[in-house]
Design an enzyme around this catalytic site. Structure first.
Site, PDB file in Angstrom:
ATOM      1  N   GLU A 138       0.834  -1.205   0.000  1.00 25.58           N
ATOM      2  CA  GLU A 138       0.000   0.000   0.000  1.00 25.58           C
ATOM      3  C   GLU A 138       0.870   1.258   0.000  1.00 25.58           C
ATOM      4  OE1 GLU A 138      -3.315   0.095  -0.457  1.00 25.58           O
ATOM      5  OE2 GLU A 138      -3.047  -2.056  -0.769  1.00 25.58           O
ATOM      6  N   TRP A 183       1.683   1.791  -3.539  1.00 22.41           N
ATOM      7  CA  TRP A 183       0.668   2.505  -4.326  1.00 22.41           C
ATOM      8  C   TRP A 183       0.808   4.006  -4.143  1.00 22.41           C
ATOM      9  CZ3 TRP A 183      -2.418   1.383  -8.195  1.00 22.41           C
ATOM     10  CH2 TRP A 183      -2.727   0.052  -8.456  1.00 22.41           C
ATOM     11  N   TRP A 235     -19.919  11.377 -20.432  1.00 24.36           N
ATOM     12  CA  TRP A 235     -20.287  11.657 -19.044  1.00 24.36           C
ATOM     13  C   TRP A 235     -21.598  12.455 -18.990  1.00 24.36           C
ATOM     14  CZ3 TRP A 235     -17.558   8.794 -15.927  1.00 24.36           C
ATOM     15  CH2 TRP A 235     -16.212   8.532 -16.184  1.00 24.36           C
ATOM     16  N   ASN A 273     -10.780   2.882   2.776  1.00 26.64           N
ATOM     17  CA  ASN A 273     -10.361   2.731   1.387  1.00 26.64           C
ATOM     18  C   ASN A 273     -11.289   1.829   0.581  1.00 26.64           C
ATOM     19  OD1 ASN A 273      -8.277   3.260  -0.703  1.00 26.64           O
ATOM     20  ND2 ASN A 273      -8.069   1.035  -0.632  1.00 26.64           N
ATOM     21  N   TRP A 325     -15.358  11.756 -13.220  1.00 25.86           N
ATOM     22  CA  TRP A 325     -14.499  11.475 -12.072  1.00 25.86           C
ATOM     23  C   TRP A 325     -13.902  12.745 -11.485  1.00 25.86           C
ATOM     24  CZ3 TRP A 325      -9.437  13.013 -12.493  1.00 25.86           C
ATOM     25  CH2 TRP A 325      -8.950  13.232 -13.776  1.00 25.86           C
ATOM     26  N   TRP A 351      -8.874   8.058  -8.371  1.00 21.72           N
ATOM     27  CA  TRP A 351     -10.130   8.315  -9.065  1.00 21.72           C
ATOM     28  C   TRP A 351     -10.064   7.824 -10.506  1.00 21.72           C
ATOM     29  CZ3 TRP A 351     -15.037   9.401  -8.047  1.00 21.72           C
ATOM     30  CH2 TRP A 351     -15.358   9.793  -6.754  1.00 21.72           C
TER      31      TRP A 351
END
Length: 462
Positions: free
Chosen positions: A271, A274, A302, A337, A355, A378
Site C-alpha cells: 500500500e 501505491w 459523461w 479505502n 471522475w 479516481w
C-alpha cells in the site's frame, strides 16, 4: 556563523527530516512555513494544517527556535527573510506536484544567482520518481512491475535524529497563526474531525505505535472491513509529513519475519507502494489531475447532473454502503479505502458523473487530500487511468456491503435511521416497509439499468 533557513512545506516533523537535520549540522536554523495562497487546499486540509502547525510551533519552541510563519509569494518572502536574518543558505525537502516543481525551480535558480547556497532533499518518498525506470528508460504505467522494480531499489537508511537547532542573534517577525483563519467558523463543522484526529508529529507516532501493537496482525485479512478498524489511519499524517515513510518502512522490518504477521507487513508495504506509484505517475504525467490518462476517455459520454451529484455528496443515494461512506467523510474528513472504491465506482459508473467531480469533492473534504493519490485513485476506479480497473468492473454497492459489512455495523454507525434493521435488511432497505426506515431515501438509480448504461457508454469509445 553560518545560518540556514529551512523552508518547511509538507514535512511538518522534527524526526527524520533531512533538510532540518543537515541544516542544523552547519549552524543555527531558521524554520519557516509559508502559506502559499495559490495552493488549492480544501476545508478539511486547512483544519489539519492549522493544528499541525500549532503542534510544530510547540516542538520548535522547546528548542528555543521559533517557527516563523509567513503568508504570500514564496520567493519574495524568502528573499526578505534571508536579507533580514543574514542567512547564507536555504534548505528544503522536495515536493513533486507540477505547480510546486515550477515554483521551486524558480526559487532555486533566482537565489543561487544571488549567491545563496540552496540544497534540496528527499523526505517524502522511498524512491524519487525519476529513480524507477523501465528497461527502456521510461516511466512505468502499471503498478505490479513498477513495485517489483521500486521495492527492490529501496535501501535501508538510518532514521535521522533531531539535532540542536542553534540560537538566533535577532528576533524574526512571524504571522499569528490565528490570523490565517484556517479553521471553520459560522458554522464550525470540525467537531467530528477533532474527535477522530490528533494532527502533529506526536499524533502520527502514537497512531503508528497503536497500529503496530493492535492492528498489524489483522491487516492482511481484515483491512477491507470498515467496521473492524484494521487500517493504520496514517494517510493524513503522511500527506502532511508528520511521520517519515522511511521510518515506517524500517520499523515494519522488525515484524517481517514474525509468524502470522509477515503477510500483513508485505501487504502494508504494498500500500505504501501505491502511494509511491501515484507520485511517480503525477511527476511523469502532470496532467492527470484534470485529464484522463487514457486518451479515448476524453470523448466519454459523461452526464452532468448536479442534483444527483448533491445526493451523492450528502450520502442520500438510497444505497446504505455508499451513504455510510459519504457521511463518514463529511463528519470525520476520512473514508475507509474499500468504501472509497465503492462510492467512486457508483458516481462514475452508476451515475456517469465525471471522475473530476468526485476528485474535487474529495480534495475539499478529505484530511488526506493528496493530489497524486487522489487523482490516480479516481482515474483507476473510473477506468481511465494508468493500471486502471477495467471499465466493466462495476462495484455493486449492495454486494460490497454484504461482503465487507455483513452485519451492517458500519452502516448503522453512519446511517442511524437504518440501525433497527437486521443484517440482511440493512443492505436493501427499499424492500422494507417505509415506517421502519424513517426518512431514508429511495435509490436514485436502478443498479442493473445503470450498469447496462455504463457498459454501453464504455463500448461507445472502444
Amino acid at each position: 556563523m553560518m545560518t540556514t533557513v529551512v523552508w518547511l512545506r509538507r514535512d511538518l516533523r522534527l524526526i527524520d527530516n533531512p533538510a532540518l537535520y543537515h541544516a542544523a549540522r552547519r549552524g543555527p536554523v531558521i524554520p519557516l512555513y509559508i502559506l502559499d495562497e495559490q495552493e488549492d487546499m480544501g476545508g478539511a486540509s486547512c483544519w489539519w494544517l492549522h493544528h499541525s502547525l500549532r503542534a510544530l510551533q510547540g516542538q520548535f519552541q522547546s528548542f528555543d527556535c521559533p517557527l516563523i510563519l509567513r503568508r504570500g509569494d514564496a520567493l519574495s518572502i524568502l528573499q526578505e527573510l534571508i536579507r533580514d536574518s543574514g542567512a547564507d543558505a536555504l534548505y528544503w525537502n522536495r515536493l513533486y506536484e507540477p505547480r510546486t516543481i515550477q515554483r521551486d525551480r524558480e526559487v532555486k535558480t533566482t537565489l543561487q544567482a544571488e549567491g545563496l547556497e540552496v540544497k534540496t532533499f528527499n523526505s517524502s518518498l522511498l524512491n524519487e520518481p525519476w529513480e524507477v525506470q523501465t528497461g527502456q528508460g521510461g516511466p512505468y504505467k502499471v503498478f505490479t512491475p513498477y513495485w517489483r522494480q521500486a521495492g527492490g531499489q529501496i535501501t535501508a537508511k538510518q532514521t535521522l535524529p533531531v539535532r540542536d537547532l542553534g540560537s538566533q542573534d535577532r528576533e524574526t517577525a512571524s504571522d499569528d497563526l490565528r490570523d490565517w483563519a484556517l479553521l471553520p467558523a459560522k458554522p464550525d463543522w470540525s467537531g467530528g474531525l477533532a474527535w477522530r484526529w490528533t494532527p502533529g508529529e506526536k499524533g502520527a507516532l502514537d497512531r503508528f505505535d497503536r497500529f503496530l501493537e493492535q492492528r498489524l496482525q489483522l491487516y492482511a485479512d481484515k483491512r477491507d472491513f470498515p467496521a473492524v478498524g484494521a487500517i493504520s489511519g496514517l494517510s493524513p499524517h503522511l500527506h502532511f509529513g508528520e511521520i517519515s515513510v522511511r521510518d515506517i518502512w524500517n520499523r515494519l522490518g522488525h515484524f517481517e519475519d514474525v509468524a502470522g504477521v509477515e503477510t500483513s507487513v508485505a501487504k502494508f508495504r504494498s500500500e505504501l507502494g501505491w502511494r509511491e506509484f501515484s507520485s511517480h505517475l503525477l511527476y511523469h504525467f502532470p496532467e492527470i489531475p484534470e485529464k484522463p490518462f487514457r486518451s479515448q476517455f476524453s470523448v466519454f459520454p459523461w452526464q452532468e447532473d448536479e442534483a444527483l451529484l448533491t445526493r451523492w455528496q450528502q450520502g442520500r443515494t438510497g444505497y446504505p454502503f455508499v451513504d455510510a461512506g459519504m457521511r463518514e467523510l463529511w463528519q470525520t474528513g476520512f473514508m475507509h479505502n474499500r468504501v472509497r472504491m465503492v462510492v467512486a465506482s457508483f458516481l462514475t459508473k452508476n451515475l456517469l458523473i465525471p471522475w473530476q467531480k468526485g476528485a474535487e469533492w474529495f480534495r475539499d473534504t478529505l484530511v488526506d487530500a493528496d493530489l497524486a493519490s487522489n487523482s490516480a485513485s479516481w482515474q483507476w476506479v473510473a477506468g481511465c487511468g494508468a493500471d486502471a480497473a477495467p471499465y466493466f468492473r462495476i462495484f455493486n454497492p449492495v454486494t460490497q456491503g454484504q461482503k465487507f459489512d455483513p452485519q451492517g455495523k458500519y452502516i448503522r454507525k453512519w446511517v442511524p435511521e437504518l440501525r433497527d434493521l437486521d443484517g440482511d435488511e440493512i443492505h436493501t432497505p427499499w424492500k422494507v416497509a417505509k415506517e421502519r426506515t424513517g426518512n431514508y431515501p429511495d435509490p436514485v438509480v436502478d443498479l442493473s439499468v445503470s450498469r447496462e448504461r455504463a457498459l454501453a457508454a464504455y463500448k461507445s469509445i472502444k
